[in-house]
Design an enzyme around this catalytic site. Structure first.
Site, PDB file in Angstrom:
ATOM      1  CG  ASP A  54      32.219   3.578  17.309  1.00 22.53           C
ATOM      2  OD1 ASP A  54      32.861   3.150  18.288  1.00 22.53           O
ATOM      3  OD2 ASP A  54      31.034   3.280  17.074  1.00 22.53           O
ATOM      4  CE1 TYR A 145      28.387  10.970  20.160  1.00 21.71           C
ATOM      5  CE2 TYR A 145      27.052  10.541  22.103  1.00 21.71           C
ATOM      6  CZ  TYR A 145      28.245  10.413  21.414  1.00 21.71           C
ATOM      7  OH  TYR A 145      29.286   9.736  21.995  1.00 21.71           O
TER       8      TYR A 145
END
Length: 299
Positions: A54, A145
């Protein structure tokens, strides 16, 4: 055609995410335009990525693939010869198919040329010929992540403000990890995802663990076979609410069990998130993995 694997990284601060969008600066758009320019293609080639990030999310190690005509790689050789001394130039009658560079050398040249064309907030570290059956998205075994948070009373390090989120309440590391353990495994993560038409929200969360580093920084490591839209940041947001005492330890697991988007889950800010690693199986298992990933899962 040849399929190329690109290993890259970027600072997501000034990008409107990975995916190409008209009128917006995106990572995909910048790299596709650069490839089209360097290889002198009529249209920019289309990249397929391991994980679409994003706006504001970073990547230390992202992976993508692109399919280009084999002949387009000869453009790298012609560009190199154009800058050579006159006596090094090929004669007018020389066959253009006779390339002095092997594939690896040409792709190393492509990496250098990308470094010269792209802005410094996106770097392609390596380009290689992809093994048979490789798909950057569907062949991946897992994505890892990291989410970085500072709960220092006076605020975070200003030199790291683009990658570390400041949380203005003290955080309980043990409480967050206890809550995180109850989320591991294969579940329907609809409560922590933005639903996309036709996409499943069933994922296998393999690791979700917080550590406090020597400098006081809190880092969450999050590993799954794949993530749905906003899933990592929603999970982090739920755990931060536990860590600062606003929610009890069982709350995130209770939300997960509801399997619907919960308005009580606040998505954590984008800039604290970074894609650190994408893992793939051995070359001989790539195609099988891709086929298995494409199947829609159910519980």
């Amino acid at each position: 055609m040849v399929r190329l694997r690109l290993d890259l990284g970027y600072d997501g601060t000034d990008f409107s995410g990975w995916a190409r969008q008209p009128g917006r600066r995106t990572v995909q758009g910048e790299i596709e335009q650069a490839l089209g320019r360097i290889l002198r293609l009529e249209e920019p080639p289309a990249l397929t990525v391991a994980g679409r990030t994003d706006a504001g999310v970073h990547a230390r190690h992202q992976v993508a693939h692109v399919d280009v005509a084999v002949g387009s790689l000869s453009e790298l050789d012609r560009n190199r010869r154009a800058s050579a001394a006159p006596e090094e130039q090929p004669s007018a009658g020389a066959a253009t198919e006779e390339l002095p560079l092997d594939v690896d050398e040409r792709l190393a040249t492509l990496v250098r040329r990308l470094a010269g064309v792209l802005a410094q907030d996106v770097r392609v570290h390596r380009v290689s010929v992809a093994p048979e059956g490789f798909d950057a998205r569907f062949s991946a075994l897992s994505r890892r992540y990291a989410y970085r948070v500072s709960d220092a009373p006076g605020g975070g390090d200003p030199l790291r403000r683009r990658e570390v989120v400041w949380h203005n309440r003290p955080l309980d590391l043990d409480g967050m990890n206890t809550a995180a353990e109850r989320l591991l495994g294969e579940h329907d993560f609809a409560a922590f995802c933005k639903k996309r038409e036709g996409a499943t929200t069933i994922r296998e969360l393999q690791r979700l663990q917080w550590v406090r580093q020597d400098d006081g920084l809190l880092v969450a490591t999050v590993v799954a076979d794949a993530f749905c839209h906003s899933m990592v940041r929603a999970l982090v947001g739920a755990l931060l609410a536990v860590g600062d005492g606003r929610r009890p330890i069982p709350w995130p697991a209770h939300v997960l069990g509801g399997a619907v988007r919960d308005s009580g889950v606040h998505v954590a800010p984008a800039h604290g998130l970074c894609l650190e690693e994408v893992r793939y199986p051995p070359a001989e298992e790539l195609a099988v993995r891709a086929a298995a990933t494409r199947r829609v899962r159910s519980l």
